[in-house]
Write a protein that holds these residues in place. Structure first.
Motif, PDB file in Angstrom:
ATOM      1  N   ARG A 274      33.844  35.241  37.750  1.00  0.00           N
ATOM      2  CA  ARG A 274      32.530  35.999  38.059  1.00  0.00           C
ATOM      3  C   ARG A 274      31.461  35.561  37.651  1.00  0.00           C
ATOM      4  NH1 ARG A 274      29.461  40.490  37.302  1.00  0.00           N
ATOM      5  NH2 ARG A 274      30.340  40.743  35.538  1.00  0.00           N
ATOM      6  N   LEU A 344      27.609  40.198  43.456  1.00  0.00           N
ATOM      7  CA  LEU A 344      28.503  39.552  42.160  1.00  0.00           C
ATOM      8  C   LEU A 344      28.194  40.536  40.781  1.00  0.00           C
ATOM      9  CD1 LEU A 344      28.431  35.848  42.511  1.00  0.00           C
ATOM     10  CD2 LEU A 344      30.278  37.022  42.769  1.00  0.00           C
ATOM     11  N   ILE A 352      36.827  37.398  40.483  1.00  0.00           N
ATOM     12  CA  ILE A 352      36.655  37.936  41.914  1.00  0.00           C
ATOM     13  C   ILE A 352      37.316  37.190  42.660  1.00  0.00           C
ATOM     14  CG2 ILE A 352      34.596  39.178  41.253  1.00  0.00           C
ATOM     15  CD1 ILE A 352      33.269  36.738  42.943  1.00  0.00           C
TER      16      ILE A 352
END
Length: 384
Positions: A274, A344, A352
């Motif tokens: 991420r 995000l 993720i």
């Protein structure tokens, strides 16, 4: 009225309630903070109310003589926040019957300030909801849900219901949903205080502005495990805990059936780190054309690589690649870079997953482990 309190207590609580003071009040008294002092309990409460959002908070003080008065919020905040730490005496000795108006004297250790005030009776009452039984929620569940959803609310006042978060209180969980028509955030958090057997599932849409203040106040009180009581009545919702209370109007209208928007099956899946994805996006966003803010994602399953690129006419272009775990065929897809970055930032995990089908069908982002959150973003069409 006369009381002695700590500068830090007065300043901190004033800054909390001040956020409910309207910048353009429809009535002069709304530019004030209502200060109420109780000599029996030695409690001072402060209230601000713009007729839509109301905040009340209280703290301990040495109350010599009880009373209530409405004080100009901005002036009081500006003076109090600049005073040195230590005790402040608030004294209202004026007599309105003489026609001289009301003056309140603030006496810190360094000097004295006089402020013109208004009678408490002119200040509007905060809505009270006593007809319904409270539903108890945990502060942690509320904070988690609001952090993961508030950013996706709409700022378009013509679509009123989308300017809030839709909260569903289920028997043992809370569901938060927010959408602006281009993206959707849904967060489910466990509520450690399940509904009573006689309490039904509840749904309400609350304005984002009120919930931002609720989140700020709950984070400020982060050390407390005390439950938050939620009261709901026609057109009004109240959150109450410890010495604090937030009241807000609710948003009318049918909230979209957002669960139907989330695809059930996907042809492609990408697992990615991420923070690396986010920092790359932030660099590419510098070049994103100011007119469209678009970033292109190229998914290469053979190389197990995700490439981000941006073409900014007459300015230049940018391109960066990173490794990813990819299943499914190659694809090029484009997004508004702001929607990607905000999503995000809200996803609370190290890795993720991105689930997608075609270039113009909804794309789902989920955290790998941890909070149960779904973020849906609509891709944009690439013009060749």
């Amino acid at each position: 009225m006369k009381l002695v309190c700590a500068q830090s207590d007065l300043s901190t609580n004033l800054s909390l309630v001040n956020r409910a003071v309207p910048s353009r009040p429809t009535h002069p008294v709304l530019a004030n903070v209502l200060l109420q002092a109780d000599a029996e309990t030695n409690q001072v409460s402060l209230t601000a109310f713009d007729l839509s959002l109301g905040i009340r908070t209280s703290f301990n003080a040495d109350v010599w003589q009880g009373g209530a008065i409405a004080l100009p919020a901005k002036l009081l905040v500006d003076i109090t926040s600049r005073l040195p730490e230590g005790e402040i005496t608030l004294d209202d000795e004026s007599n309105p019957a003489t026609g001289e108006g009301i003056n309140v004297t603030l006496t810190p250790k360094t000097g004295q300030y006089q402020i013109r005030a208004m009678e408490a009776g002119e200040f509007p009452e905060l809505p009270l909801i006593e007809s319904t039984e409270a539903i108890h929620l945990t502060a942690t569940a509320l904070i988690e849900g609001l952090r993961g959803s508030l950013f996706a609310t709409s700022a378009d006042e013509t679509k009123q219901v989308l300017t809030g978060v839709h909260l569903t209180v289920k028997p043992d969980s809370l569901e938060f949903a927010a959408t602006d028509g281009h993206r959707l955030a849904v967060v489910e958090t466990a509520n450690e205080r399940p509904l009573e057997d006689n309490q039904e599932q509840l749904e309400v849409t609350v304005p984002a502005r009120a919930l931002r203040e609720l989140e700020r106040m709950l984070v400020h009180n982060a050390s407390s495990d005390e439950p938050v009581a939620l009261y709901l009545d026609q057109g009004q919702v109240v959150f109450a805990w410890q010495n604090q209370r937030l009241t807000s109007r609710t948003l009318e209208g049918q909230y979209p059936a957002y669960r139907q928007l989330i695809p059930r099956q996907f042809e492609r899946q990408v697992t990615i780190e991420r923070k690396q994805f986010l920092s790359t996006l932030e660099r590419i966003a510098v070049l994103a054309d100011q007119k469209n803010n678009i970033v292109k994602l190229t998914i290469d399953s053979n190389a197990q690589e995700l490439t981000l690129s941006c073409e900014a006419q007459e300015m230049g272009s940018g391109r960066e690649s990173m490794s990813a775990e990819i299943s499914g065929e190659d694809i090029e897809i484009a997004f508004n870079v702001k929607y990607l970055m905000e999503g995000l930032k809200a996803l609370p995990s190290t890795e993720i997953q991105m689930h997608l089908n075609q270039t113009l069908t909804p794309v789902i982002f989920t955290p790998l482990g941890g909070l149960k959150m779904t973020y849906l973003a609509m891709p944009v069409q690439l013009r060749s």
